[in-house]
Write an enzyme that holds these catalytic residues in place. Structure first.
Site, PDB file in Angstrom:
ATOM      1  N   GLY A 157     -16.963   1.819  -1.240  1.00 50.77           N
ATOM      2  CA  GLY A 157     -17.654   3.167  -1.081  1.00 50.77           C
ATOM      3  C   GLY A 157     -19.131   3.011  -1.615  1.00 50.77           C
ATOM      4  O   GLY A 157     -19.780   3.889  -1.188  1.00 50.77           O
TER       5      GLY A 157
ATOM      6  N   PHE B 290     -12.985  -4.742   0.988  1.00 59.25           N
ATOM      7  CA  PHE B 290     -14.185  -3.974   0.307  1.00 59.25           C
ATOM      8  C   PHE B 290     -15.345  -4.238   1.286  1.00 59.25           C
ATOM      9  O   PHE B 290     -16.631  -4.546   0.740  1.00 59.25           O
ATOM     10  CB  PHE B 290     -14.589  -4.552  -1.235  1.00 59.25           C
ATOM     11  CG  PHE B 290     -13.366  -4.014  -2.049  1.00 59.25           C
ATOM     12  CD1 PHE B 290     -12.438  -3.200  -1.770  1.00 59.25           C
ATOM     13  CD2 PHE B 290     -13.708  -4.024  -3.427  1.00 59.25           C
ATOM     14  CE1 PHE B 290     -11.663  -2.352  -2.651  1.00 59.25           C
ATOM     15  CE2 PHE B 290     -12.585  -3.437  -4.351  1.00 59.25           C
ATOM     16  CZ  PHE B 290     -11.612  -2.775  -4.033  1.00 59.25           C
ATOM     17  N   PRO B 291     -15.437  -4.098   2.417  1.00 58.64           N
ATOM     18  CA  PRO B 291     -16.483  -4.441   3.246  1.00 58.64           C
ATOM     19  C   PRO B 291     -17.968  -3.411   2.882  1.00 58.64           C
ATOM     20  O   PRO B 291     -18.953  -3.456   3.319  1.00 58.64           O
ATOM     21  CB  PRO B 291     -16.377  -3.903   4.790  1.00 58.64           C
ATOM     22  CG  PRO B 291     -15.088  -3.227   4.592  1.00 58.64           C
ATOM     23  CD  PRO B 291     -14.412  -3.675   3.209  1.00 58.64           C
ATOM     24  N   LEU B 292     -17.325  -2.025   2.571  1.00 57.38           N
ATOM     25  CA  LEU B 292     -18.193  -1.301   1.937  1.00 57.38           C
ATOM     26  C   LEU B 292     -18.476  -1.058   0.327  1.00 57.38           C
ATOM     27  O   LEU B 292     -18.856   0.079  -0.350  1.00 57.38           O
ATOM     28  CB  LEU B 292     -17.895   0.155   2.713  1.00 57.38           C
ATOM     29  CG  LEU B 292     -17.957   0.393   3.943  1.00 57.38           C
ATOM     30  CD1 LEU B 292     -17.272   1.824   4.446  1.00 57.38           C
ATOM     31  CD2 LEU B 292     -19.283   0.380   4.405  1.00 57.38           C
TER      32      LEU B 292
ATOM     33  N   TYR C 212       0.945  -1.146  -0.118  1.00 58.59           N
ATOM     34  CA  TYR C 212      -0.106   0.013  -0.227  1.00 58.59           C
ATOM     35  C   TYR C 212       0.827   1.307   0.153  1.00 58.59           C
ATOM     36  O   TYR C 212       1.393   1.700   1.145  1.00 58.59           O
ATOM     37  CB  TYR C 212      -0.997   0.003   1.212  1.00 58.59           C
ATOM     38  CG  TYR C 212      -1.979  -1.051   1.230  1.00 58.59           C
ATOM     39  CD1 TYR C 212      -2.300  -1.852   0.263  1.00 58.59           C
ATOM     40  CD2 TYR C 212      -2.529  -1.441   2.605  1.00 58.59           C
ATOM     41  CE1 TYR C 212      -3.010  -3.068   0.113  1.00 58.59           C
ATOM     42  CE2 TYR C 212      -3.523  -2.531   2.496  1.00 58.59           C
ATOM     43  CZ  TYR C 212      -3.825  -3.339   1.336  1.00 58.59           C
ATOM     44  OH  TYR C 212      -4.674  -4.304   1.472  1.00 58.59           O
TER      45      TYR C 212
END
Ligand SMILES: NC(=O)c1ccc[n+]([C@@H]2O[C@H](COP(=O)([O-])OP(=O)(O)OC[C@H]3O[C@@H](n4cnc5c(N)ncnc54)[C@H](OP(=O)(O)O)[C@@H]3O)[C@@H](O)[C@H]2O)c1
Length: 283
Positions: free
Chosen positions: A212, A207-209, A62
Site C-alpha cells: 500500500g 507486495f507489488p504496491l 490466508y
C-alpha cells in the site's frame, strides 16, 4: 511506446492475463479470520472476474482457509480460462503469525483441503509457500511431484527462494513460477527476475504496491503519475508490467474501487526514461 504483451503462457499451456489479483487482503485483520464484510469480499472477487482477471493468487494460510473458501463461494463454477494459484506449507498461530511446515504429510492434507475449499479437482498452480528449514527440499517437492502425477496439481511453483534453491528444486520437478517480494524500490530479487525471464518462468512479485505504500502520493512517483494522468499505484504496477514480460503482478485489495483503479495500470505505457527514473528509486 508499445505496451508489450499483457498475457503470459503459464507453464506453457495456461494463457493468463498478466495483471492478476492477490486474494490475501479479503480476510480479517492480520490476514486472520473472516473479513468484516463477507459480501464486499465476494464482490471484489466477482468484479475481478468481470474485469477479465483470470489469475488469482491465494493460499490455504490466508485466514487460514477464509480466502480460498470465499473464492470458491464467489467464483465457482469458474470460467474456463480462470487460473487459481494457491499455496501450502505455511501454518498460522494467530494474526500476523506464520511458520513453515513442509512435511510430506502436512502438504498432502493441505492440498486436499485446498481442493475442497476451492471446489476444484486439480490446482492449476500449487506453490510451496516457504521452504521448511527442518525438511529437505527434495522431500517437500517430491510430495508435490507425486501429487502432480496423481493429477491433483497441474503446475508447481515456489515462494521466497534464491537462485540456488530454484536450481535445487528444478532437479526434483519442473518449476513454472517463483513468487518473491518485489516492487519499485525493492531490489533484493533483481537477479531472480532476470533468472526467471531467461528461463521463461513466471515471476510473481508479492507486495507489488509495497503493501500500500506505493499508492500514497508524493515524490518522484507522484510527478510521473501526473504526467500520465494516472494514480501512483497504477504507475507502480505499470512499471512491473514493463520490467519483464514474465512478471505477473498480483495487487491485493479489499475494495472494488481500488481493484478497478489497479486494473487501469494495463493501459499505461511508461517511456523508457520514466521507467529508468523509477528503477533508480530507493525503497
Ligand atoms: N508469497 C508470499 O509469501 C506472499 C506474501 C505476501 C503477499 N502475497 C500475495 O501477494 C499479494 C499482493 O500482496 P499484498 O496484498 O500483501 O500487498 P500489495 O498488493 O502490495 O498492497 C496491498 C495493500 O495496498 C492497498 N491498496 C491496493 N490497491 C490500492 C489502491 N488502488 N489505492 C490505495 N490502496 C490500495 C490495500 O488496501 P485496501 O484493501 O484498502 O485496498 C492493501 O492494504 C497478496 O494478496 C498475496 O496474494 C504473497
Amino acid at each position: 511506446m508499445s505496451l508489450g504483451s499483457l498475457t503470459f503462457r503459464l507453464g506453457g499451456d495456461l494463457e493468463i492475463r498478466r495483471l492478476g489479483f492477490g486474494a490475501m487482503r479479503i480476510t480479517g485483520d492480520g490476514i486472520w479470520g473472516e473479513p468484516s464484510d463477507r459480501e464486499q469480499a465476494k464482490a471484489v472477487l466477482r468484479r475481478a472476474a468481470e474485469l477479465g482477471v483470470n489469475f488469482i493468487d491465494t493460499a490455504d494460510s490466508y485466514g487460514p482457509d477464509v480466502s480460498e473458501c470465499l473464492i470458491g463461494e464467489a467464483l465457482h463454477p469458474y470460467s474456463d480460462d480462470m487460473v487459481i494459484a494457491t499455496k501450502g506449507g505455511l501454518l498460522r498461530g494467530g494474526p500476523n503469525i506464520w511458520y513453515s511446515n513442509g512435511r510430506p504429510e502436512h502438504l498432502r492434507i493441505s492440498l486436499e483441503k485446498s481442493l475442497r475449499q476451492l471446489k476444484l479437482e486439480r490446482i492449476d498452480l500449487y506453490q510451496l509457500h516457504r521452504i521448511d528449514a527442518q525438511v529437505p527440499l527434495e522431500e517437500s517437492l517430491g510430495t508435490l511431484s507425486d501429487l502432480r502425477n496423481e493429477g491433483k496439481i497441474r503446475h508447481i511453483g515456489l515462494s521466497e527462494v534464491n537462485n540456488e534453491q530454484l536450481a535445487q528444486a528444478q532437479k526434483v520437478v519442473p518449476i513454472v513460477s517463483v513468487q518473491n517480494r518485489y516492487s519499485i524500490g525493492d531490489h533484493e530479487w533483481e537477479s531472480m527476475v532476470d533468472a526467471c525471464e531467461a528461463q521463461n518462468i513466471a515471476f510473481i512479485p508479492w507486495f507489488p504496491l509495497a503493501a500500500g505504500k506505493l499508492t500514497a502520493p508524493g515524490g518522484t512517483l507522484d510527478q510521473i503519475a501526473k504526467k500520465y494522468e494516472a494514480s501512483v499505484g497504477q504507475i507502480a504496477l505499470a512499471w512491473l508490467l514493463k520490467r519483464s514480460p514474465v512478471i505477473l503482478p498480483i495487487p491485493g485489495t479489499s475494495k472494488v474501487k481500488h481493484l478497478e483503479e489497479n486494473m487501469g495500470a494495463e493501459k499505461i505505457a511508461l517511456s523508457d526514461e520514466d521507467f529508468q527514473t523509477l528503477r533508480e528509486l530507493q525503497a
